[in-house]
Design a protein around this motif. Structure first.
Motif, PDB file in Angstrom:
ATOM      1  N   PHE A  92     -40.677  23.647 -30.041  1.00 17.09           N
ATOM      2  CA  PHE A  92     -41.002  22.234 -29.840  1.00 17.09           C
ATOM      3  C   PHE A  92     -39.864  21.345 -30.324  1.00 17.09           C
ATOM      4  O   PHE A  92     -39.456  20.397 -29.640  1.00 17.09           O
ATOM      5  N   LYS A  94     -36.769  22.113 -30.555  1.00 16.87           N
ATOM      6  CA  LYS A  94     -35.653  22.268 -29.611  1.00 16.87           C
ATOM      7  C   LYS A  94     -35.871  21.409 -28.372  1.00 16.87           C
ATOM      8  O   LYS A  94     -34.928  20.805 -27.837  1.00 16.87           O
ATOM      9  N   SER A  95     -37.128  21.307 -27.917  1.00 16.09           N
ATOM     10  CA  SER A  95     -37.426  20.495 -26.739  1.00 16.09           C
ATOM     11  C   SER A  95     -37.186  19.010 -27.002  1.00 16.09           C
ATOM     12  O   SER A  95     -36.955  18.239 -26.064  1.00 16.09           O
ATOM     13  N   LEU A  96     -37.238  18.620 -28.279  1.00 13.24           N
ATOM     14  CA  LEU A  96     -36.962  17.230 -28.657  1.00 13.24           C
ATOM     15  C   LEU A  96     -35.474  16.980 -28.883  1.00 13.24           C
ATOM     16  O   LEU A  96     -35.060  15.832 -29.062  1.00 13.24           O
ATOM     17  N   SER A 139     -52.899  16.934 -32.590  1.00  9.58           N
ATOM     18  CA  SER A 139     -52.739  17.447 -31.237  1.00  9.58           C
ATOM     19  C   SER A 139     -54.091  17.919 -30.727  1.00  9.58           C
ATOM     20  O   SER A 139     -55.073  18.001 -31.468  1.00  9.58           O
ATOM     21  N   TYR A 142     -55.115  24.289 -29.825  1.00  4.91           N
ATOM     22  CA  TYR A 142     -54.287  25.276 -29.136  1.00  4.91           C
ATOM     23  C   TYR A 142     -54.689  26.709 -29.474  1.00  4.91           C
ATOM     24  O   TYR A 142     -54.292  27.640 -28.780  1.00  4.91           O
ATOM     25  N   LYS A 254     -46.525  13.917 -27.401  1.00  5.10           N
ATOM     26  CA  LYS A 254     -45.361  14.696 -26.978  1.00  5.10           C
ATOM     27  C   LYS A 254     -45.652  16.191 -27.125  1.00  5.10           C
ATOM     28  O   LYS A 254     -45.275  17.004 -26.260  1.00  5.10           O
ATOM     29  N   LEU A 255     -46.318  16.572 -28.202  1.00  8.86           N
ATOM     30  CA  LEU A 255     -46.655  17.981 -28.410  1.00  8.86           C
ATOM     31  C   LEU A 255     -47.694  18.453 -27.393  1.00  8.86           C
ATOM     32  O   LEU A 255     -47.609  19.582 -26.898  1.00  8.86           O
ATOM     33  N   PHE A 258     -45.940  19.358 -24.389  1.00  6.03           N
ATOM     34  CA  PHE A 258     -45.217  20.620 -24.618  1.00  6.03           C
ATOM     35  C   PHE A 258     -46.167  21.807 -24.506  1.00  6.03           C
ATOM     36  O   PHE A 258     -45.827  22.839 -23.901  1.00  6.03           O
ATOM     37  N   ALA A 261     -46.932  22.465 -20.822  1.00  6.45           N
ATOM     38  CA  ALA A 261     -45.795  23.090 -20.138  1.00  6.45           C
ATOM     39  C   ALA A 261     -45.630  24.548 -20.554  1.00  6.45           C
ATOM     40  O   ALA A 261     -45.333  25.422 -19.714  1.00  6.45           O
ATOM     41  N   SER A 262     -45.842  24.833 -21.841  1.00 10.65           N
ATOM     42  CA  SER A 262     -45.663  26.196 -22.358  1.00 10.65           C
ATOM     43  C   SER A 262     -46.746  27.143 -21.846  1.00 10.65           C
ATOM     44  O   SER A 262     -46.498  28.330 -21.647  1.00 10.65           O
TER      45      SER A 262
END
Length: 283
Positions: A92, A94-96, A139, A142, A254-255, A258, A261-262
């Motif tokens: 996560f 890294k995606s930011l 969030s 998950y 934002k998470l 993510f 998408a993941s």
């Protein structure tokens, strides 16, 4: 003479009034005045109120964790944090476009640490309780989980239900969902630093039982683990894991994106299989 003295006194009185008025105005406008509210609310991130901008500006996402296999832990002799949560948090970050910095926290102080900005999120198999969701921006779920009772394997038949465990002395992580379950069931307990410590208490005989996360029990106790003489029995509840940010933080949304998408590209399930938690994913 008397008339002159009266005039002088009148002038002094006027000057004193002017000075007092000016002093009061300055005090009203002084932002350092002690009468200003000390607990005034601050924005989640920078002057823009964006936590995302704040994290990007410093170039790192600071993640608060406790030792909790298979979610966040270190291999013996290593300083690197690994685990399903740890690896997911790194991805996560890294995606930011920032670095991930994982730090050990006192679980009982997680909200304080967030608000003091010593950490930016709590990502450690955290149960989404009402209290957590009221204190943090969280969030979506998950992972699924439960709180379970850990006992010596040779006593499992005797302590198969919560009712049968009423007279036991438990070890629970301070400020945890396990502690909440101990309170709810009327168990006697001692609070310890983390779930690993709670398990160690049972193994050493200091406590009769412990309450820990089902995901941790699957990885830490039983055949092929360092605690082969322990097992878990009753499930006390069912719950969901989420990640916590400062209240009002835009990082939660934002998470969530993510996570979506993941899951869509299969990377989240692939990582879950690596740590044996794929059956717990919320899809």
């Amino acid at each position: 003479m008397k008339k002159a003295l009266a005039v002088i006194l009148s002038i002094v009185t006027v000057l004193a009034s002017v000075m007092l008025f000016a002093s009061c105005k300055n005090k009203e406008n002084d932002p350092t005045d002690s009468a200003a509210p000390s607990g005034a609310a601050t924005t989640a991130g920078t002057e823009t109120g964006s936590d995302l901008d704040y994290v990007k500006s410093k170039g790192k996402l600071v993640i608060g964790v406790t030792e909790f296999a298979p979610m966040d832990y270190k291999k013996e002799g290593s300083e690197e944090w690994i685990g399903f949560d740890a690896d997911l948090a790194k991805a996560f970050a890294k995606s930011l476009g920032v670095e991930a910095e994982i730090v050990l926290i006192d679980w009982n102080n997680k909200v304080f640490d967030l608000n003091a900005k010593t950490i930016d999120c709590v990502w450690n198999g955290m149960t989404l309780t009402d209290d957590v969701m009221a204190a943090m921006e969280t969030s979506k779920p998950y992972c699924k989980n439960a709180q379970v009772i850990v006992v010596p394997a040779d006593k499992a038949d005797k302590y198969a239900t919560a009712e049968a465990c009423k007279e036991l002395n438990f070890a629970v992580e301070n400020g945890s969902a396990g502690k909440d379950m101990a309170d709810e069931n009327g168990f006697k307990y001692t609070e310890v630093l983390d779930q690993a410590s709670a398990v160690a208490e049972v193994a050493s005989g200091t406590s009769d039982a412990a309450i820990i996360d089902l995901l941790m029990a699957g990885a830490m106790i039983g055949e092929g683990t360092g605690f082969e003489n322990l097992t878990y029995t009753a499930k006390l509840n069912s719950e969901n894991y989420g990640v916590g940010f400062r209240k009002g933080s835009d990082l939660a949304a934002k998470l969530n994106a993510f996570f979506d998408a993941s899951l869509a590209d299969g990377s989240m399930e692939s990582l879950a299989k690596q740590y044996g938690v794929q059956e717990s994913l919320v899809k």
